[in-house]
Design an enzyme around this catalytic site. Structure first.
Site, PDB file in Angstrom:
ATOM      1  N   LYS A 205       0.861  -1.180   0.000  1.00  0.00           N
ATOM      2  CA  LYS A 205       0.000   0.000   0.000  1.00  0.00           C
ATOM      3  C   LYS A 205       0.900   1.232   0.000  1.00  0.00           C
ATOM      4  O   LYS A 205       1.726   1.406   0.894  1.00  0.00           O
ATOM      5  CB  LYS A 205      -0.891  -0.006   1.236  1.00  0.00           C
ATOM      6  CG  LYS A 205      -1.765   1.238   1.330  1.00  0.00           C
ATOM      7  CD  LYS A 205      -2.753   1.147   2.473  1.00  0.00           C
ATOM      8  CE  LYS A 205      -3.577   2.424   2.558  1.00  0.00           C
ATOM      9  NZ  LYS A 205      -4.530   2.400   3.676  1.00  0.00           N
ATOM     10  N   LYS A 257      -2.359  -1.544  -3.697  1.00  0.00           N
ATOM     11  CA  LYS A 257      -3.194  -0.346  -3.628  1.00  0.00           C
ATOM     12  C   LYS A 257      -2.355   0.907  -3.700  1.00  0.00           C
ATOM     13  O   LYS A 257      -1.353   0.968  -2.992  1.00  0.00           O
ATOM     14  CB  LYS A 257      -3.938  -0.385  -2.292  1.00  0.00           C
ATOM     15  CG  LYS A 257      -4.825   0.795  -2.041  1.00  0.00           C
ATOM     16  CD  LYS A 257      -5.412   0.664  -0.676  1.00  0.00           C
ATOM     17  CE  LYS A 257      -6.192   1.912  -0.382  1.00  0.00           C
ATOM     18  NZ  LYS A 257      -6.648   1.949   0.974  1.00  0.00           N
TER      19      LYS A 257
END
Ligand code: PBG
Length: 337
Positions: A205, A257
């Site tokens: 992330k 992400k």
């Protein structure tokens, strides 16, 4: 001079039926997951989120209708985010069984009755008054960089995980980017007897500008940024390390992400991972397409489809997307895009 080509790739593109037959990847409702924001103390059923046209915050009372829609559409699941009324330094509302997210999980689970998978965000940022994903260290900010106390936060994640499991969450989305969070949560869940609760690890992330509209959605109180714990955008090799670590710690699913700007990372993860690889098409990716479409600068539906199919082509097995319900609707109507 005869320059007639012998090899003609265009043969397979000559009609929609031919193209459809040779498509390498496709979208299915079951591999789309809808993120849903549940706002505590909302009098109305829903409030629009300004920076994400078409996306709302929902009240607890309105949540069952949303979940029903997801079941009817055949989505893979919902990913629940809670927006609490009150926040404090350690994010107590995340652990409180009466906290908005835990209540939302219970409501969603009671409504879904096995039709979709109920998933919840496991992170403290919506519950802390400083907006960080964990508790701040005593020295708080050193040289301007925010210090989040990794190990003290793991303890809280363990408690949050158990609270979510008790409420009925089937998949926990660990989005805080603390080192060792997967192992800590697995331990806490197993100790409490929740050996079947699935861990979806936001393994890679990034500290991304594309989360901007989400921060509106959760009314984020963030001070500073998350660069001391989320990944630095230029690093791809480091993502491999993060993904390998999370798999080692027992992640059942790993996620990358944002999705669009990190398709190389999705592809690398798909190559190496023995567990499913998901991608999160985040708020900024959504907002850009919606904004351009609103101005008439882009064909909205084709751009949505293309952005999602690109994520699938890179190797994601499933995608979290704010368009999940709409796209599932197209797929269920059998529309060719
Ligand atoms: C953290 C979390 C964030 C998003 C999902 N989980 C925000 C952040 O890391 O700042 C962003 C999702 C999006 O932008 O759509 N709880």
């Amino acid at each position: 001079m005869n320059i007639q080509p012998y090899v003609r790739p265009r043969r397979l593109r000559q009609s929609q039926a031919m193209r459809r037959m040779v498509r390498e990847v496709d979208l299915h409702p079951a591999s789309l997951i809808l993120p849903v924001f549940v706002r505590e103390g909302l009098a109305a059923d829903s409030v629009p989120i300004e920076s994400m046209p078409g996306v709302n915050q929902y009240s607890l009372q309105a949540l069952p209708a949303v979940v029903e829609q997801c079941v009817e559409a055949g989505l893979g699941g919902v990913m629940l985010f809670g927006v609490p009324e009150d926040r404090d330094a350690t994010g107590t509302g995340a652990i409180d069984p009466d906290g908005i997210l835990n209540r939302a999980i219970a409501v969603a689970r009671a409504t879904s009755r096995g039709g979709i998978v109920v998933q919840s965000d496991l992170c403290l940022d919506e519950f802390t008054n400083h907006g960080h994903c964990g508790v701040l260290s005593a020295d708080g900010e050193a040289g301007g960089d925010i210090r989040v106390d990794n190990d003290a936060t793991l303890e809280l994640y363990g408690q949050m995980a158990v609270a979510q499991a008790i409420a009925g969450a089937e998949v926990l989305g660990l989005s805080g980017m603390m080192d060792g969070q997967v192992a800590a949560v697995r331990d806490a869940l197993d100790d409490a007897g929740f050996t079947d609760v699935v861990i979806l690890a936001y393994a890679a992330k990034y500290a991304s500008a594309f989360y901007g509209p989400f921060r509106d959605a959760v009314e984020s109180t963030l001070e500073g940024d998350r660069r001391t714990y989320q990944m630095d955008p230029p690093n791809g090799r480091e993502a491999i390390r993060e993904i390998a670590l999370d798999i080692d710690e027992g992640a059942d699913i790993v996620m990358v992400k944002p999705a669009g700007p990190y398709l190389d990372v999705v592809a690398a993860a798909a190559e190496l991972s023995p567990v499913p690889v998901w991608a999160y098409q985040v708020s900024g990716e959504y907002a850009m397409v919606e904004a351009a479409a609103e101005r008439g600068w882009i064909d909205r539906e084709r751009a949505i489809w293309e952005s999602l199919i690109g994520i699938r082509r890179a190797g994601a097995d499933a995608v979290l997307t704010y368009w999940a319900l709409e796209v599932a609707g197209w797929l269920n109507e059998g529309r060719d895009l």
